[in-house]
Write a protein that holds these residues in place. Structure first.
Motif, PDB file in Angstrom:
ATOM      1  N   LEU A  52       0.833  -1.206   0.000  1.00 27.00           N
ATOM      2  CA  LEU A  52       0.000   0.000   0.000  1.00 27.00           C
ATOM      3  C   LEU A  52       0.864   1.250   0.000  1.00 27.00           C
ATOM      4  N   ALA A  53       2.002   1.203   0.739  1.00 28.47           N
ATOM      5  CA  ALA A  53       2.854   2.385   0.824  1.00 28.47           C
ATOM      6  C   ALA A  53       3.636   2.616  -0.464  1.00 28.47           C
ATOM      7  N   ALA A  54       4.129   1.534  -1.077  1.00 27.33           N
ATOM      8  CA  ALA A  54       4.984   1.684  -2.253  1.00 27.33           C
ATOM      9  C   ALA A  54       4.216   1.719  -3.556  1.00 27.33           C
ATOM     10  N   GLY A  55       2.997   1.196  -3.551  1.00 28.49           N
ATOM     11  CA  GLY A  55       2.230   1.172  -4.775  1.00 28.49           C
ATOM     12  C   GLY A  55       2.447  -0.111  -5.557  1.00 28.49           C
ATOM     13  N   PRO A  56       1.638  -0.353  -6.550  1.00 28.97           N
ATOM     14  CA  PRO A  56       1.706  -1.611  -7.300  1.00 28.97           C
ATOM     15  C   PRO A  56       2.970  -1.771  -8.132  1.00 28.97           C
ATOM     16  N   ALA A  57       3.692  -0.663  -8.372  1.00 37.53           N
ATOM     17  CA  ALA A  57       4.869  -0.762  -9.238  1.00 37.53           C
ATOM     18  C   ALA A  57       5.976  -1.611  -8.615  1.00 37.53           C
ATOM     19  N   LEU A  58       6.042  -1.670  -7.289  1.00 34.34           N
ATOM     20  CA  LEU A  58       7.120  -2.416  -6.626  1.00 34.34           C
ATOM     21  C   LEU A  58       6.922  -3.924  -6.723  1.00 34.34           C
ATOM     22  N   GLY A  59       5.692  -4.397  -6.858  1.00 34.17           N
ATOM     23  CA  GLY A  59       5.440  -5.818  -7.066  1.00 34.17           C
ATOM     24  C   GLY A  59       5.569  -6.690  -5.834  1.00 34.17           C
ATOM     25  N   LEU A  60       5.110  -6.192  -4.669  1.00 31.95           N
ATOM     26  CA  LEU A  60       5.200  -6.975  -3.436  1.00 31.95           C
ATOM     27  C   LEU A  60       4.059  -7.977  -3.268  1.00 31.95           C
ATOM     28  N   LEU A  61       3.055  -7.911  -4.096  1.00 27.61           N
ATOM     29  CA  LEU A  61       1.850  -8.703  -3.881  1.00 27.61           C
ATOM     30  C   LEU A  61       2.102 -10.205  -3.756  1.00 27.61           C
ATOM     31  N   PRO A  62       2.955 -10.832  -4.593  1.00 23.05           N
ATOM     32  CA  PRO A  62       3.165 -12.285  -4.453  1.00 23.05           C
ATOM     33  C   PRO A  62       3.765 -12.700  -3.113  1.00 23.05           C
ATOM     34  N   LEU A  63       4.388 -11.739  -2.398  1.00 20.94           N
ATOM     35  CA  LEU A  63       5.003 -12.096  -1.115  1.00 20.94           C
ATOM     36  C   LEU A  63       3.977 -12.420  -0.035  1.00 20.94           C
ATOM     37  N   VAL A  64       2.704 -12.156  -0.293  1.00 24.02           N
ATOM     38  CA  VAL A  64       1.663 -12.560   0.661  1.00 24.02           C
ATOM     39  C   VAL A  64       1.680 -14.077   0.862  1.00 24.02           C
ATOM     40  N   SER A  65       2.168 -14.821  -0.139  1.00 23.64           N
ATOM     41  CA  SER A  65       2.219 -16.286  -0.039  1.00 23.64           C
ATOM     42  C   SER A  65       3.183 -16.769   1.038  1.00 23.64           C
ATOM     43  N   LEU A  66       4.023 -15.870   1.589  1.00 22.92           N
ATOM     44  CA  LEU A  66       4.903 -16.286   2.682  1.00 22.92           C
ATOM     45  C   LEU A  66       4.101 -16.719   3.910  1.00 22.92           C
ATOM     46  N   GLY A  67       2.902 -16.194   4.056  1.00 25.08           N
ATOM     47  CA  GLY A  67       2.066 -16.577   5.208  1.00 25.08           C
ATOM     48  C   GLY A  67       1.767 -18.060   5.233  1.00 25.08           C
ATOM     49  N   PRO A  68       1.117 -18.609   4.196  1.00 24.66           N
ATOM     50  CA  PRO A  68       0.863 -20.056   4.210  1.00 24.66           C
ATOM     51  C   PRO A  68       2.137 -20.892   4.151  1.00 24.66           C
ATOM     52  N   ALA A  69       3.224 -20.343   3.589  1.00 24.58           N
ATOM     53  CA  ALA A  69       4.484 -21.094   3.555  1.00 24.58           C
ATOM     54  C   ALA A  69       4.994 -21.341   4.967  1.00 24.58           C
ATOM     55  N   PHE A  70       5.032 -20.304   5.805  1.00 22.36           N
ATOM     56  CA  PHE A  70       5.502 -20.474   7.185  1.00 22.36           C
ATOM     57  C   PHE A  70       4.482 -21.234   8.027  1.00 22.36           C
ATOM     58  N   ALA A  71       3.200 -21.062   7.714  1.00 18.77           N
ATOM     59  CA  ALA A  71       2.175 -21.790   8.469  1.00 18.77           C
ATOM     60  C   ALA A  71       2.341 -23.293   8.304  1.00 18.77           C
ATOM     61  N   GLY A  72       2.728 -23.734   7.101  1.00 19.17           N
ATOM     62  CA  GLY A  72       2.943 -25.159   6.878  1.00 19.17           C
ATOM     63  C   GLY A  72       4.130 -25.713   7.638  1.00 19.17           C
ATOM     64  N   LEU A  73       5.072 -24.841   8.018  1.00 20.32           N
ATOM     65  CA  LEU A  73       6.247 -25.293   8.758  1.00 20.32           C
ATOM     66  C   LEU A  73       5.981 -25.463  10.243  1.00 20.32           C
ATOM     67  N   VAL A  74       5.083 -24.649  10.791  1.00 25.39           N
ATOM     68  CA  VAL A  74       4.904 -24.629  12.246  1.00 25.39           C
ATOM     69  C   VAL A  74       3.530 -25.074  12.707  1.00 25.39           C
ATOM     70  N   GLY A  75       2.544 -25.086  11.829  1.00 23.43           N
ATOM     71  CA  GLY A  75       1.184 -25.425  12.245  1.00 23.43           C
ATOM     72  C   GLY A  75       0.666 -26.668  11.554  1.00 23.43           C
ATOM     73  N   GLY A  76      -0.577 -27.022  11.858  1.00 24.60           N
ATOM     74  CA  GLY A  76      -1.225 -28.160  11.232  1.00 24.60           C
ATOM     75  C   GLY A  76      -1.809 -27.783   9.883  1.00 24.60           C
ATOM     76  N   TRP A  77      -2.355 -28.774   9.198  1.00 24.99           N
ATOM     77  CA  TRP A  77      -2.866 -28.508   7.853  1.00 24.99           C
ATOM     78  C   TRP A  77      -4.094 -27.615   7.886  1.00 24.99           C
ATOM     79  N   ARG A  78      -4.917 -27.730   8.924  1.00 23.04           N
ATOM     80  CA  ARG A  78      -6.098 -26.859   9.009  1.00 23.04           C
ATOM     81  C   ARG A  78      -5.682 -25.405   9.165  1.00 23.04           C
ATOM     82  N   ARG A  79      -4.699 -25.159  10.015  1.00 23.30           N
ATOM     83  CA  ARG A  79      -4.214 -23.797  10.193  1.00 23.30           C
ATOM     84  C   ARG A  79      -3.599 -23.276   8.895  1.00 23.30           C
ATOM     85  N   THR A  80      -2.893 -24.136   8.174  1.00 19.69           N
ATOM     86  CA  THR A  80      -2.289 -23.723   6.909  1.00 19.69           C
ATOM     87  C   THR A  80      -3.359 -23.341   5.895  1.00 19.69           C
ATOM     88  N   VAL A  81      -4.426 -24.119   5.826  1.00 20.04           N
ATOM     89  CA  VAL A  81      -5.527 -23.789   4.913  1.00 20.04           C
ATOM     90  C   VAL A  81      -6.144 -22.450   5.291  1.00 20.04           C
TER      91      VAL A  81
END
Length: 336
Positions: free
Chosen positions: A9-38
């Protein structure tokens, strides 16, 4: 995910940070169960879609790529979580089996036997392990209280199997044989049937009867530490160095029993080389003899615990070898 949203939101769409939202489910799969990951994956997809709409990217290639990235990482995270939980369940089962094996192989020693008070400490060098190649046992026999502390060459399941052979033979021989020499012969015979190649077991056998002394039979094992209420701390070294069990057939010089004075108030500390050869960062061995003052605690278990904690502190981390200690105290005032 919140940091990524704030940055986007601060940098605008030109910086291209949107795909990094996928880091959330990536780390969730390492530390939590499958339901939490979903659940985290669904939240990530909602955030990704919301940011895509806000930035007018949802209909373009970048927005679609970001949503597909979140979906793919979430699926991978779910698979990883399921596999990790399965391995954790298997590990819990193995730990349970190891605890049962420990109770069978290294049974709790009696806290008291005749005139003696006894405590034991065992620390395995293998992560998450309960048992290893070190062994100990205390048996009350017609000849007195008989003990063994030993160290099997090598580590792993083969060492545990060899330790089981030695302990099984000792438990029978300690009751049947008239002296420690005969017990040692029985142990050697049992090992000759079991061992292959040049494998061996260092061990020290001890017997405390009615007299004011302890009889020792040492098969190439570190000499026990003798701590008395008064006087210097000494090692109960045998008169001659002998080969370990499993190798005595290579020499005609069998170890001979020797005696050390052992009166009320005295202590004998048996240990394996995981104690005496523990090194600090500078490569210095653990100074066991100078740490004898830690054994002054009236409770023998507390005294051994103090030595074990000091040993780990000296090594500055986990030990690199199994470490077993057996503390035997002659009760003060016994026979007065």
């Amino acid at each position: 995910m919140a940091a990524v949203c704030a940055g986007d939101l601060a940098a605008g769409p030109a910086l291209g940070l949107l795909p990094l939202v996928s880091l959330g489910p990536a780390f969730a799969g390492l530390v939590g169960g499958w339901r939490r990951t979903v659940l985290v994956g669904v939240v990530a997809a909602v955030l990704c879609a919301g940011l895509g709409l806000y930035s007018d990217l949802i209909g373009g290639r970048r927005g679609l790529t970001a949503l597909l990235t979140v979906a793919g990482v979430t699926a991978a995270g779910v698979v990883a979580a399921v596999m990790r939980q399965r391995r954790e369940a298997e590990l819990a089962s193995v730990r349970s089996i190891a605890e049962v094996a420990q109770r069978v192989l290294l049974r709790p020693v009696p806290r008291g036997a005749g005139p003696l008070r006894i405590a034991v400490s065992y620390t395995s060098a293998v992560a998450e392990a309960r048992i290893g190649g070190d062994l100990y046992e205390v048996v009350t026999s017609p000849g007195g209280v008989r003990m063994i502390v030993g160290d099997v060459q090598g580590k792993g399941l083969e060492a545990v199997e060899t330790a089981a052979v030695v302990l099984g033979a000792f438990r029978e021989a300690a009751h049947d044989e008239p002296d420690l020499t005969a017990v040692g012969v029985r142990l050697e015979r049992a090992l000759n049937r079991h061992l292959a190649g040049e494998r061996f077991v260092t061990a020290v056998l001890a017997e405390v009867g009615d007299g004011p002394y302890a009889t020792l039979l040492n098969f190439g094992h570190p000499a026990p530490l003798v701590v008395r209420p008064t006087g210097p701390v000494t090692y109960a070294a045998p008169p001659d160095r002998a080969l370990p069990l499993g190798l005595t057939g290579h020499s005609s010089d069998a170890p001979l029993p020797h005696t050390v004075p052992f009166a009320p108030g005295d202590q004998l500390l048996f240990y394996t080389d995981g104690v005496s050869e523990a090194r600090d960062a500078a490569g210095r061995f653990y100074p066991l003899k100078s740490r004898a003052g830690l054994l002054k605690d009236p409770d023998p278990e507390a005294a051994l615990r103090a030595v074990r904690e000091d040993l780990v502190e000296h090594a500055e981390g986990p030990l690199h070898d199994d470490a077993a200690m057996l503390l035997v105290r002659y009760r003060e005032g016994h026979g007065d």
